[in-house]
Design an enzyme around this catalytic site. Structure first.
Site, short mmCIF file in Angstrom:
data_model
loop_
_atom_site.label_atom_id
_atom_site.label_comp_id
_atom_site.label_asym_id
_atom_site.label_seq_id
_atom_site.Cartn_x
_atom_site.Cartn_y
_atom_site.Cartn_z
N SER A 1 72.40 59.31 80.05
CA SER A 1 71.44 58.86 79.14
C SER A 1 72.07 57.71 78.19
O SER A 1 73.11 57.81 77.93
CB SER A 1 70.82 59.99 78.30
OG SER A 1 70.17 59.54 77.10
N TYR B 1 72.39 67.34 73.00
CA TYR B 1 72.12 66.77 74.33
C TYR B 1 72.85 65.62 74.46
O TYR B 1 73.52 65.39 75.35
CB TYR B 1 70.66 66.28 74.13
CG TYR B 1 69.98 65.39 75.16
CD1 TYR B 1 69.63 66.06 76.37
CD2 TYR B 1 69.82 64.08 75.15
CE1 TYR B 1 68.98 65.27 77.42
CE2 TYR B 1 69.48 63.39 76.22
CZ TYR B 1 68.87 63.98 77.42
OH TYR B 1 68.66 62.74 78.23
P1 NAD Z 1 61.55 65.84 83.35
O1 NAD Z 1 61.62 67.04 82.52
O2 NAD Z 1 60.22 65.23 83.75
O3 NAD Z 1 62.23 66.21 84.55
C1 NAD Z 1 63.35 67.11 84.96
C2 NAD Z 1 63.16 67.89 86.34
O4 NAD Z 1 64.52 68.73 86.44
C3 NAD Z 1 62.25 69.12 86.46
O5 NAD Z 1 61.57 68.78 87.67
C4 NAD Z 1 62.91 70.30 86.14
O6 NAD Z 1 62.21 71.35 86.72
C5 NAD Z 1 64.07 70.06 86.68
N1 NAD Z 1 65.40 70.79 86.33
C6 NAD Z 1 65.41 71.33 85.10
N2 NAD Z 1 66.58 72.16 84.96
C7 NAD Z 1 67.03 72.53 86.15
C8 NAD Z 1 67.73 73.33 86.91
N3 NAD Z 1 68.55 74.14 85.94
N4 NAD Z 1 67.94 73.34 88.14
C9 NAD Z 1 67.03 72.42 88.90
N5 NAD Z 1 66.26 71.69 88.43
C10 NAD Z 1 66.10 71.52 87.00
O7 NAD Z 1 62.67 64.95 82.82
P2 NAD Z 1 63.22 63.65 83.20
O8 NAD Z 1 62.77 62.51 81.95
O9 NAD Z 1 62.56 62.92 84.44
O10 NAD Z 1 64.62 63.71 83.22
C11 NAD Z 1 65.56 63.37 84.43
C12 NAD Z 1 66.90 63.16 83.77
O11 NAD Z 1 66.91 62.07 83.22
C13 NAD Z 1 67.48 64.38 83.02
O12 NAD Z 1 69.01 64.51 83.08
C14 NAD Z 1 67.49 63.81 81.56
O13 NAD Z 1 68.28 64.14 80.64
C15 NAD Z 1 67.63 62.13 81.90
N6 NAD Z 1 67.22 61.40 81.00
C16 NAD Z 1 65.69 61.11 80.62
C17 NAD Z 1 65.36 60.31 79.59
C18 NAD Z 1 63.97 60.26 79.35
O14 NAD Z 1 63.56 59.53 78.31
N7 NAD Z 1 62.78 61.02 80.02
C19 NAD Z 1 66.08 59.53 78.91
C20 NAD Z 1 67.53 59.67 79.40
C21 NAD Z 1 67.96 60.37 80.29
#
Ligand code: NAD
Length: 266
Positions: free
Chosen positions: A140, A153
């Site tokens: 991130s 986080y």
């Molecule tokens: P999201 O919540 O939409 O999707 C996350 C997915 O991970 C979900 O399908 C969930 O079921 C799965 N998951 C969570 N814990 C798990 C576990 N213990 N085992 C297996 N699966 C698991 O979130 P997103 O925004 O798509 O996030 C994806 C990645 O991107 C994450 O690592 C998040 O930190 C990173 N990220 C997101 C953002 C944002 O603004 N959305 C910004 C920076 C980084």
């Protein structure tokens, strides 16, 4: 990225992981999708198969190292190769440190750091033996700069960036590539429904830039992966702030202090 290559995506049932899976299938890679959410994962797999994709799924928790290792091994055995692993599964808990419990810290560390470590531990030996492969860790922009209201986080994402930088140097000796993807704010459940500590949602969301779509995020991530970039910063806002951090950490700290005071208003 070539037709027939094999990619694992963790956290693929929704959000950025789903967008990555869709784009990989469009480019005719064979994909294996891992997630906790069984029903959503099957629906995604069905959609991608309808679109002509070769898709495997595993319902698993990335916090369980044996499950991750076994499923990664199965994918590599079934296809005779493993070209990419996207360690994308993650969770967010936002709010003030004083209101963040030890349990919150541990959950973040378990999913966001250990989950990535488990993916690396499982895939790297296979890729080393092959003499090729690409490990993509989704961190991130919070892993590149001070992030008040998102400290725990942000600490886990700094760990993922650090892991990726060091591993990239080691893995290059074996023909294996490593990239850390650093999204800014993306329009997913993680932003809209993350747990909050000591802060309401309106306050936590105040001052956020316009959210980027997961599709645009995945496309930018894959462009960076194709170029074998060490770190791919996604979103203009993320590029601006991470650029400022590189230029002047002191100035960035001053900005972070100001932004936090403005956000909490006390
Ligand atoms: P999201 O919540 O939409 O999707 C996350 C997915 O991970 C979900 O399908 C969930 O079921 C799965 N998951 C969570 N814990 C798990 C576990 N213990 N085992 C297996 N699966 C698991 O979130 P997103 O925004 O798509 O996030 C994806 C990645 O991107 C994450 O690592 C998040 O930190 C990173 N990220 C997101 C953002 C944002 O603004 N959305 C910004 C920076 C980084």
């Amino acid at each position: 990225m070539k037709r027939g290559q094999v990619a694992i995506v963790t956290g693929a049932a929704q959000g950025i992981g789903l967008a990555l899976a869709r784009q990989l299938v469009k480019q005719e890679l064979r994909v294996a999708l891992f997630d906790l959410q069984a029903e959503k994962l099957e629906a995604v797999a069905e959609e991608l198969r309808q679109a002509g994709g070769e898709v495997r799924t595993a319902v698993l928790d990335v916090r369980e190292p044996e499950r991750v290792r076994d499923e990664v091994d199965l994918v590599a055995q079934a296809h005779g190769q493993l070209d990419y692993i996207f360690n994308n599964a993650g969770i967010a808990i936002a709010g003030r440190v004083a209101s963040t419990t030890l349990d919150d810290w541990n959950r973040l560390i378990d999913v966001n750091i250990r989950g990535v470590v488990h993916g690396v531990q499982a895939a790297y030996p296979i890729m080393q033996r092959q003499g090729r492969g690409h490990i993509v860790n989704v961190a991130s922009v919070a892993g590149l700069m001070p992030c008040p209201s998102l400290v725990a986080y942000s600490a886990t994402k700094h760990a993922v960036v650090g892991l990726s930088y060091g591993l990239r140097a080691e893995a290059a000796q074996h023909g294996v590539k490593v990239t850390a993807v650093c999204p800014g704010f993306i329009d997913t459940d993680l932003v809209h429904h993350s747990e909050l500590r000591g802060m309401d949602r309106a306050r936590a969301m105040s001052g956020l830039p316009k959210l980027t779509t997961p599709e645009a995020c995945a496309a930018a991530a894959l462009r960076g992966v194709r170029k074998n970039m060490a770190v791919v910063v996604v979103t203009g806002h993320g590029k601006l702030l991470s650029g400022l951090q590189r230029l002047s950490p002191d100035l960035m700290q001053t900005f972070a202090n100001w932004a936090y005071r403005r956000q909490v208003g006390d």
